[in-house]
Scaffold this motif. Structure first.
Motif, PDB file in Angstrom:
ATOM      1  N   GLY A   7       0.943  -1.249  -0.190  1.00 52.27           N
ATOM      2  CA  GLY A   7       0.004  -0.029  -0.125  1.00 52.27           C
ATOM      3  C   GLY A   7       0.911   1.387   0.036  1.00 52.27           C
ATOM      4  N   LEU A   8       0.262   2.254  -0.334  1.00 53.38           N
ATOM      5  CA  LEU A   8       0.954   3.568  -0.516  1.00 53.38           C
ATOM      6  C   LEU A   8       0.184   4.751   0.421  1.00 53.38           C
ATOM      7  CD1 LEU A   8       2.026   3.747  -4.224  1.00 53.38           C
ATOM      8  CD2 LEU A   8       3.381   3.013  -2.316  1.00 53.38           C
ATOM      9  N   LEU A   9       1.137   5.348   1.205  1.00 54.94           N
ATOM     10  CA  LEU A   9       0.518   6.418   2.125  1.00 54.94           C
ATOM     11  C   LEU A   9       1.301   7.857   1.860  1.00 54.94           C
ATOM     12  CD1 LEU A   9       0.739   4.788   5.613  1.00 54.94           C
ATOM     13  CD2 LEU A   9      -1.459   5.015   4.215  1.00 54.94           C
TER      14      LEU A   9
ATOM     15  N   GLY B  29       1.399  11.702   2.912  1.00 57.74           N
ATOM     16  CA  GLY B  29       0.938  12.546   4.091  1.00 57.74           C
ATOM     17  C   GLY B  29      -0.106  11.809   5.059  1.00 57.74           C
ATOM     18  N   GLY B  30       0.135  10.442   5.193  1.00 57.89           N
ATOM     19  CA  GLY B  30      -0.660   9.528   6.311  1.00 57.89           C
ATOM     20  C   GLY B  30      -1.890   9.146   5.563  1.00 57.89           C
ATOM     21  N   VAL B  31      -2.185   9.576   4.349  1.00 58.86           N
ATOM     22  CA  VAL B  31      -3.601   9.052   3.645  1.00 58.86           C
ATOM     23  C   VAL B  31      -3.238   8.153   2.585  1.00 58.86           C
ATOM     24  CG1 VAL B  31      -5.539   9.933   2.267  1.00 58.86           C
ATOM     25  CG2 VAL B  31      -4.640  11.429   4.130  1.00 58.86           C
ATOM     26  N   PRO B  32      -4.095   6.952   2.481  1.00 58.56           N
ATOM     27  CA  PRO B  32      -3.664   5.752   1.533  1.00 58.56           C
ATOM     28  C   PRO B  32      -3.864   6.582  -0.040  1.00 58.56           C
ATOM     29  CG  PRO B  32      -4.913   5.092   3.364  1.00 58.56           C
ATOM     30  CD  PRO B  32      -5.012   6.411   3.465  1.00 58.56           C
ATOM     31  N   LEU B  33      -2.912   6.125  -0.774  1.00 58.29           N
ATOM     32  CA  LEU B  33      -2.989   6.663  -2.266  1.00 58.29           C
ATOM     33  C   LEU B  33      -3.554   5.512  -3.194  1.00 58.29           C
ATOM     34  CD1 LEU B  33      -1.896   8.979  -4.085  1.00 58.29           C
ATOM     35  CD2 LEU B  33       0.227   7.643  -4.027  1.00 58.29           C
ATOM     36  N   ASN B  34      -4.524   5.866  -4.056  1.00 59.06           N
ATOM     37  CA  ASN B  34      -5.001   4.977  -4.901  1.00 59.06           C
ATOM     38  C   ASN B  34      -4.855   5.522  -6.246  1.00 59.06           C
ATOM     39  OD1 ASN B  34      -6.725   2.967  -5.902  1.00 59.06           O
ATOM     40  ND2 ASN B  34      -8.433   3.141  -4.656  1.00 59.06           N
ATOM     41  N   ASP B  35      -3.672   5.163  -6.707  1.00 60.07           N
ATOM     42  CA  ASP B  35      -3.415   5.751  -8.344  1.00 60.07           C
ATOM     43  C   ASP B  35      -3.171   4.510  -9.204  1.00 60.07           C
ATOM     44  OD1 ASP B  35      -2.461   7.007 -10.635  1.00 60.07           O
ATOM     45  OD2 ASP B  35      -0.819   8.135  -9.483  1.00 60.07           O
ATOM     46  N   PRO B  36      -4.193   4.313 -10.182  1.00 58.44           N
ATOM     47  CA  PRO B  36      -4.215   2.934 -10.869  1.00 58.44           C
ATOM     48  C   PRO B  36      -3.094   3.115 -12.030  1.00 58.44           C
ATOM     49  CG  PRO B  36      -5.980   4.135 -11.129  1.00 58.44           C
ATOM     50  CD  PRO B  36      -5.527   4.945 -10.162  1.00 58.44           C
TER      51      PRO B  36
END
Length: 300
Positions: free
Chosen positions: A55-57, A59-66
């Protein structure tokens, strides 16, 4: 439960965003200015071929980049802390379709137990960001491994309860998933898929999406492959969840996290295993190979 870390961060981040939205408006930092931190979303890695979900964070927020593809270079770290030359280089591709958060999956082989390091390269508009994360590789997994015999658990089926809502927390259960025990499936001499998941109480928020993927695959391969869902918690599910009481099959398979999905061939041998979130794009080729009696060649 290490593989839950990323998804628990997701939940906390989402709650933080909601709470912040109830107060005074704030100006978020520019996304491009924030570093990205990769997190391994697997609870155990072993000698041999492994599925590496990240997973990628940001700024502490999960990133969802396809559109992202991550470069992954693996190093063995000796007892003295020295890194070897690169042992393997691979890529982690996006596997977040239908999941509540972005997931990036690679496959890699570890040739020895001990400390390892994954160097993750993440393409960015202003260049490439590189991160290093530690991986611990064991001789033997807790959960059954590829090549092991499936454990002949006698999980409850629809024949054992008055209604499916006492058998599964799935609000829209497919009865075909509750027709047989794992022991029955082994004896049937037919390939099968078994998912240990709890759609109503999933700590990683991916159980329900996983079940949606498996239902779609059952509609295509149901004549060739049996599909089984084992609910993680005994009925009443909410009470068992609060007490962390799991069904006997979870204990027999020595599963310490959820969800898990296993692909088993007609001889009862585990051919593939998936911890956490799965997608149609990743799983369909493997189930097609399972149905055809071929060796599964997992690809990210």
């Amino acid at each position: 439960m290490p593989n839950h870390r990323f998804f628990l961060i997701l939940i906390v981040s989402m709650l933080t965003i909601v709470i912040a939205g109830c107060g005074q408006p704030t100006t978020p930092p520019t996304p491009a200015a924030l570093p990205i931190a990769p997190v391994i979303a697997a609870s155990e890695l072993v000698i041999g071929l492994n599925r590496l979900p990240f997973g990628l964070l940001q700024g502490g927020v999960p990133l969802n980049d396809p559109d992202l593809t991550l470069g992954v270079t693996l190093y063995y770290v000796g007892p003295d802390g020295d890194r070897t030359k690169p042992v393997a280089t691979t890529q982690a591709v996006y596997r977040g379709q239908g999941l509540p958060v972005g997931l990036y999956v690679a496959y890699a082989t570890f040739d020895r137990a001990g400390g390892w390091e994954a160097e993750i390269t993440i393409p960015q508009p202003n260049g490439t960001q590189t991160n290093r994360i530690r991986l611990d590789v064991s001789e033997r997994a807790f959960a059954p491994m590829v090549g092991d015999r499936a454990i002949p658990s006698r999980n409850l089926t629809a024949a054992d309860v008055p209604s499916l809502d006492q058998l599964t927390s799935d609000p829209r259960p497919d009865p075909d998933f509750y027709r047989m025990t794992i022991a029955d499936a082994i004896n049937a001499g037919k390939p099968f898929v078994v998912s240990f998941a709890t759609p109503g109480y999933c700590q990683t928020a991916v159980c329900a999406p996983n079940m949606a993927v498996l239902k779609q695959l059952k509609s295509e391969f149901g004549d060739q492959v049996n599909f089984i869902h084992v609910e993680v918690y005994p009925y009443p599910f909410g009470e068992s969840f609060q007490k962390a009481k799991t069904v006997d099959a979870m204990k027999e398979w020595n599963l310490r996290t959820e969800p898990w999905t296993f692909l088993v061939d007609r001889q009862g041998i585990i051919q593939a295993r998936y911890e956490g979130g799965i997608t149609f794009a990743e799983l369909r080729p493997a189930i097609a190979q399972l149905a055809a009696g071929q060796s599964i060649n997992p690809t990210p």
